[in-house]
Design a protein around this motif. Structure first.
Motif, PDB file in Angstrom:
ATOM      1  N   MET A 170     -61.977  -5.530   9.355  1.00  0.00           N
ATOM      2  CA  MET A 170     -60.768  -6.342   9.259  1.00  0.00           C
ATOM      3  C   MET A 170     -60.881  -7.994   8.621  1.00  0.00           C
ATOM      4  O   MET A 170     -60.340  -8.413   7.720  1.00  0.00           O
ATOM      5  CB  MET A 170     -60.256  -7.063  10.847  1.00  0.00           C
ATOM      6  N   TRP A 171     -61.854  -8.472   8.739  1.00  0.00           N
ATOM      7  CA  TRP A 171     -62.624  -9.676   8.062  1.00  0.00           C
ATOM      8  C   TRP A 171     -62.490  -9.476   6.545  1.00  0.00           C
ATOM      9  O   TRP A 171     -61.995 -10.269   5.967  1.00  0.00           O
ATOM     10  CB  TRP A 171     -63.982  -9.912   8.602  1.00  0.00           C
ATOM     11  N   LYS A 172     -63.116  -8.399   6.139  1.00  0.00           N
ATOM     12  CA  LYS A 172     -63.058  -8.251   4.524  1.00  0.00           C
ATOM     13  C   LYS A 172     -61.679  -8.118   4.104  1.00  0.00           C
ATOM     14  O   LYS A 172     -61.202  -8.679   3.075  1.00  0.00           O
ATOM     15  CB  LYS A 172     -63.885  -6.951   4.224  1.00  0.00           C
ATOM     16  N   LEU A 173     -60.813  -7.326   4.844  1.00  0.00           N
ATOM     17  CA  LEU A 173     -59.403  -7.358   4.381  1.00  0.00           C
ATOM     18  C   LEU A 173     -58.586  -8.678   4.427  1.00  0.00           C
ATOM     19  O   LEU A 173     -57.857  -9.205   3.402  1.00  0.00           O
ATOM     20  CB  LEU A 173     -58.634  -6.620   5.489  1.00  0.00           C
ATOM     21  N   VAL A 174     -58.948  -9.699   5.238  1.00  0.00           N
ATOM     22  CA  VAL A 174     -58.287 -10.945   5.426  1.00  0.00           C
ATOM     23  C   VAL A 174     -59.088 -11.824   3.979  1.00  0.00           C
ATOM     24  O   VAL A 174     -58.195 -12.568   3.468  1.00  0.00           O
ATOM     25  CB  VAL A 174     -58.693 -11.740   6.527  1.00  0.00           C
ATOM     26  N   ILE A 175     -60.372 -11.769   3.707  1.00  0.00           N
ATOM     27  CA  ILE A 175     -60.948 -12.190   2.640  1.00  0.00           C
ATOM     28  C   ILE A 175     -60.070 -11.510   1.457  1.00  0.00           C
ATOM     29  O   ILE A 175     -59.905 -12.305   0.494  1.00  0.00           O
ATOM     30  CB  ILE A 175     -62.313 -12.182   2.334  1.00  0.00           C
ATOM     31  N   SER A 176     -59.945 -10.368   1.442  1.00  0.00           N
ATOM     32  CA  SER A 176     -59.243  -9.694   0.399  1.00  0.00           C
ATOM     33  C   SER A 176     -57.956 -10.302   0.003  1.00  0.00           C
ATOM     34  O   SER A 176     -57.352 -10.534  -1.181  1.00  0.00           O
ATOM     35  CB  SER A 176     -59.250  -8.214   0.402  1.00  0.00           C
ATOM     36  N   GLN A 177     -57.139 -10.687   1.274  1.00  0.00           N
ATOM     37  CA  GLN A 177     -55.879 -11.260   1.274  1.00  0.00           C
ATOM     38  C   GLN A 177     -55.939 -12.584   0.320  1.00  0.00           C
ATOM     39  O   GLN A 177     -54.879 -12.997  -0.301  1.00  0.00           O
ATOM     40  CB  GLN A 177     -55.266 -11.321   2.442  1.00  0.00           C
ATOM     41  N   LEU A 178     -56.959 -13.237   0.907  1.00  0.00           N
ATOM     42  CA  LEU A 178     -56.920 -14.730   0.211  1.00  0.00           C
ATOM     43  C   LEU A 178     -57.219 -14.459  -1.357  1.00  0.00           C
ATOM     44  O   LEU A 178     -56.663 -15.349  -2.185  1.00  0.00           O
ATOM     45  CB  LEU A 178     -58.054 -15.674   0.929  1.00  0.00           C
ATOM     46  N   ASP A 179     -58.127 -13.619  -1.440  1.00  0.00           N
ATOM     47  CA  ASP A 179     -58.659 -13.601  -3.015  1.00  0.00           C
ATOM     48  C   ASP A 179     -57.135 -12.977  -3.924  1.00  0.00           C
ATOM     49  O   ASP A 179     -57.066 -13.821  -5.002  1.00  0.00           O
ATOM     50  CB  ASP A 179     -59.642 -12.224  -3.271  1.00  0.00           C
ATOM     51  N   LYS A 180     -56.531 -12.091  -3.456  1.00  0.00           N
ATOM     52  CA  LYS A 180     -55.281 -11.743  -4.112  1.00  0.00           C
ATOM     53  C   LYS A 180     -54.188 -12.856  -4.039  1.00  0.00           C
ATOM     54  O   LYS A 180     -53.632 -12.856  -5.087  1.00  0.00           O
ATOM     55  CB  LYS A 180     -54.604 -10.600  -3.439  1.00  0.00           C
ATOM     56  N   THR A 181     -54.207 -13.737  -3.201  1.00  0.00           N
ATOM     57  CA  THR A 181     -53.088 -14.878  -3.239  1.00  0.00           C
ATOM     58  C   THR A 181     -53.738 -16.006  -4.260  1.00  0.00           C
ATOM     59  O   THR A 181     -52.719 -16.156  -4.929  1.00  0.00           O
ATOM     60  CB  THR A 181     -53.255 -15.333  -1.779  1.00  0.00           C
ATOM     61  N   LEU A 182     -54.707 -16.093  -4.279  1.00  0.00           N
ATOM     62  CA  LEU A 182     -55.265 -17.186  -5.366  1.00  0.00           C
ATOM     63  C   LEU A 182     -55.028 -16.490  -6.892  1.00  0.00           C
ATOM     64  O   LEU A 182     -54.627 -17.334  -7.694  1.00  0.00           O
ATOM     65  CB  LEU A 182     -56.742 -17.525  -5.280  1.00  0.00           C
ATOM     66  N   HIS A 183     -55.497 -15.448  -6.970  1.00  0.00           N
ATOM     67  CA  HIS A 183     -55.270 -14.651  -8.181  1.00  0.00           C
ATOM     68  C   HIS A 183     -53.772 -14.633  -8.584  1.00  0.00           C
ATOM     69  O   HIS A 183     -53.277 -14.964  -9.788  1.00  0.00           O
ATOM     70  CB  HIS A 183     -55.547 -13.158  -8.323  1.00  0.00           C
ATOM     71  N   SER A 184     -52.888 -14.347  -7.716  1.00  0.00           N
ATOM     72  CA  SER A 184     -51.293 -14.380  -7.908  1.00  0.00           C
ATOM     73  C   SER A 184     -50.953 -15.900  -8.191  1.00  0.00           C
ATOM     74  O   SER A 184     -50.097 -15.947  -9.194  1.00  0.00           O
ATOM     75  CB  SER A 184     -50.591 -13.788  -6.542  1.00  0.00           C
ATOM     76  N   LEU A 185     -51.579 -16.738  -7.641  1.00  0.00           N
ATOM     77  CA  LEU A 185     -51.079 -18.129  -8.003  1.00  0.00           C
ATOM     78  C   LEU A 185     -51.560 -18.496  -9.325  1.00  0.00           C
ATOM     79  O   LEU A 185     -50.871 -19.143 -10.274  1.00  0.00           O
ATOM     80  CB  LEU A 185     -51.659 -18.953  -6.886  1.00  0.00           C
ATOM     81  N   LYS A 186     -52.689 -18.241  -9.895  1.00  0.00           N
ATOM     82  CA  LYS A 186     -53.160 -18.608 -10.983  1.00  0.00           C
ATOM     83  C   LYS A 186     -52.664 -17.850 -12.158  1.00  0.00           C
ATOM     84  O   LYS A 186     -52.412 -18.145 -13.196  1.00  0.00           O
ATOM     85  CB  LYS A 186     -54.707 -18.240 -11.135  1.00  0.00           C
ATOM     86  N   SER A 187     -52.159 -16.510 -12.096  1.00  0.00           N
ATOM     87  CA  SER A 187     -51.877 -15.856 -12.998  1.00  0.00           C
ATOM     88  C   SER A 187     -50.191 -15.654 -13.007  1.00  0.00           C
ATOM     89  O   SER A 187     -49.477 -15.202 -13.788  1.00  0.00           O
ATOM     90  CB  SER A 187     -52.358 -14.247 -12.833  1.00  0.00           C
ATOM     91  N   PHE A 188     -49.734 -16.094 -11.874  1.00  0.00           N
ATOM     92  CA  PHE A 188     -48.033 -15.935 -11.670  1.00  0.00           C
ATOM     93  C   PHE A 188     -47.722 -14.528 -11.428  1.00  0.00           C
ATOM     94  O   PHE A 188     -46.721 -14.156 -12.082  1.00  0.00           O
ATOM     95  CB  PHE A 188     -47.458 -16.870 -12.480  1.00  0.00           C
ATOM     96  N   ASP A 189     -48.673 -13.742 -10.949  1.00  0.00           N
ATOM     97  CA  ASP A 189     -48.438 -12.248 -10.944  1.00  0.00           C
ATOM     98  C   ASP A 189     -47.723 -11.920  -9.575  1.00  0.00           C
ATOM     99  O   ASP A 189     -48.453 -11.769  -8.604  1.00  0.00           O
ATOM    100  CB  ASP A 189     -49.321 -11.347 -11.437  1.00  0.00           C
ATOM    101  N   LYS A 190     -46.632 -11.922  -9.234  1.00  0.00           N
ATOM    102  CA  LYS A 190     -45.984 -11.849  -8.303  1.00  0.00           C
ATOM    103  C   LYS A 190     -46.288 -10.526  -7.289  1.00  0.00           C
ATOM    104  O   LYS A 190     -46.044 -10.433  -6.142  1.00  0.00           O
ATOM    105  CB  LYS A 190     -44.503 -12.169  -8.164  1.00  0.00           C
ATOM    106  N   ASP A 191     -46.637  -9.340  -7.935  1.00  0.00           N
ATOM    107  CA  ASP A 191     -46.883  -8.300  -7.402  1.00  0.00           C
ATOM    108  C   ASP A 191     -47.998  -8.439  -6.465  1.00  0.00           C
ATOM    109  O   ASP A 191     -48.190  -7.885  -5.560  1.00  0.00           O
ATOM    110  CB  ASP A 191     -47.367  -7.238  -8.425  1.00  0.00           C
ATOM    111  N   PHE A 192     -49.095  -9.208  -6.893  1.00  0.00           N
ATOM    112  CA  PHE A 192     -50.304  -9.421  -5.887  1.00  0.00           C
ATOM    113  C   PHE A 192     -49.786  -9.981  -4.747  1.00  0.00           C
ATOM    114  O   PHE A 192     -50.187  -9.651  -3.437  1.00  0.00           O
ATOM    115  CB  PHE A 192     -51.433 -10.136  -6.659  1.00  0.00           C
ATOM    116  N   SER A 193     -48.920 -10.836  -4.782  1.00  0.00           N
ATOM    117  CA  SER A 193     -48.262 -11.716  -3.664  1.00  0.00           C
ATOM    118  C   SER A 193     -47.622 -10.556  -2.821  1.00  0.00           C
ATOM    119  O   SER A 193     -47.658 -10.671  -1.444  1.00  0.00           O
ATOM    120  CB  SER A 193     -47.272 -12.909  -3.962  1.00  0.00           C
ATOM    121  N   ARG A 194     -46.725  -9.895  -3.345  1.00  0.00           N
ATOM    122  CA  ARG A 194     -45.914  -8.855  -2.608  1.00  0.00           C
ATOM    123  C   ARG A 194     -46.988  -7.760  -1.896  1.00  0.00           C
ATOM    124  O   ARG A 194     -46.645  -7.469  -0.662  1.00  0.00           O
ATOM    125  CB  ARG A 194     -44.965  -8.193  -3.615  1.00  0.00           C
TER     126      ARG A 194
END
Length: 218
Positions: free
Chosen positions: A18-42
């Motif tokens: 579960m911990w690793k999933l939560v870290i992955s969620q944070l990673d994808k959120t940052l990537h989405s913000l930097k790239s403005f790729d909303k698919d990662f946020s979805r």
């Protein structure tokens, strides 16, 4: 290995997953913000259901261990700590989901000057690193690493403390971007809470391994 030892090991494995999933969620959120790729946020918003499902499973497993095995001493502290860690991880997952919803609502990429003056990316990476470090402390049963989280959280507090001033100055210069600036302020507030949740987890690790309760101690 006894039945209790087997159940405790499975509980630890599930918590780390579960911990690793939560870290992955944070990673994808940052990537989405930097790239403005909303698919990662979805994807983050969709995956939050998995985080919630894992939290419920770990809660049930802890309850079953209490009911069936009546753990004592360090085993009891481990299960009690895991219950609270599980709750903190779920809250970090909620924070990632909330930030992702801000990104989805944006009509254009985040202003680079805004991100720079608020030290936004620095804060995001620091928050993610803290969650990763406290995971390593849990995996390795390392209370020294757990205690280092308290100092590392100070960077998040520092950036958060300067946020109002920095955002106000940006809005004064760019009033047409007020809504986006306020969204960034809301995200900064959420990232600061990631540090708080990680400190809570560090305290539970120390409680489990050293039988010391740190909460409410100044």
């Amino acid at each position: 290995m006894t039945h209790l030892e087997t159940e405790l090991q499975l509980l630890k494995t599930d918590t780390i997953e579960m911990w690793k999933l939560v870290i992955s969620q944070l990673d994808k959120t940052l990537h989405s913000l930097k790239s403005f790729d909303k698919d990662f946020s979805r994807e983050v918003v969709s995956n939050e259901k998995r985080v919630n499902s894992m939290e419920l499973k770990i809660d049930r497993d802890c309850e079953n261990i209490f009911a069936l095995y009546n753990p004592v001493a360090v085993d009891l502290r481990f299960v009690l700590a895991t219950l609270k860690i599980n709750n903190n991880l779920e809250r970090i997952g909620d924070i990632s989901e909330g930030i992702s919803k801000f990104i989805i609502s944006e009509k254009e990429p985040f202003d680079k000057e805004l991100l720079k003056i608020t030290r936004f990316e620095e804060m995001f990476k620091a928050a993610n690193q803290i969650v990763t470090d406290v995971l390593h402390a849990f995996e390795k049963e390392d209370t020294k690493l757990a205690r280092s989280i308290f100092e590392k959280d100070e960077k998040l507090d520092e950036i958060n403390a300067m946020a109002n001033k920095n955002i106000a100055e940006f809005i004064h210069k760019h009033p047409q971007k007020t809504e986006q600036a306020l969204n960034v302020l809301s995200i900064i507030r959420r990232l600061e809470r990631v540090g708080d949740q990680s400190k809570n987890i560090a305290e539970e690790i120390i409680f489990y391994l050293e039988a010391k309760v740190l909460r409410h101690i100044k």
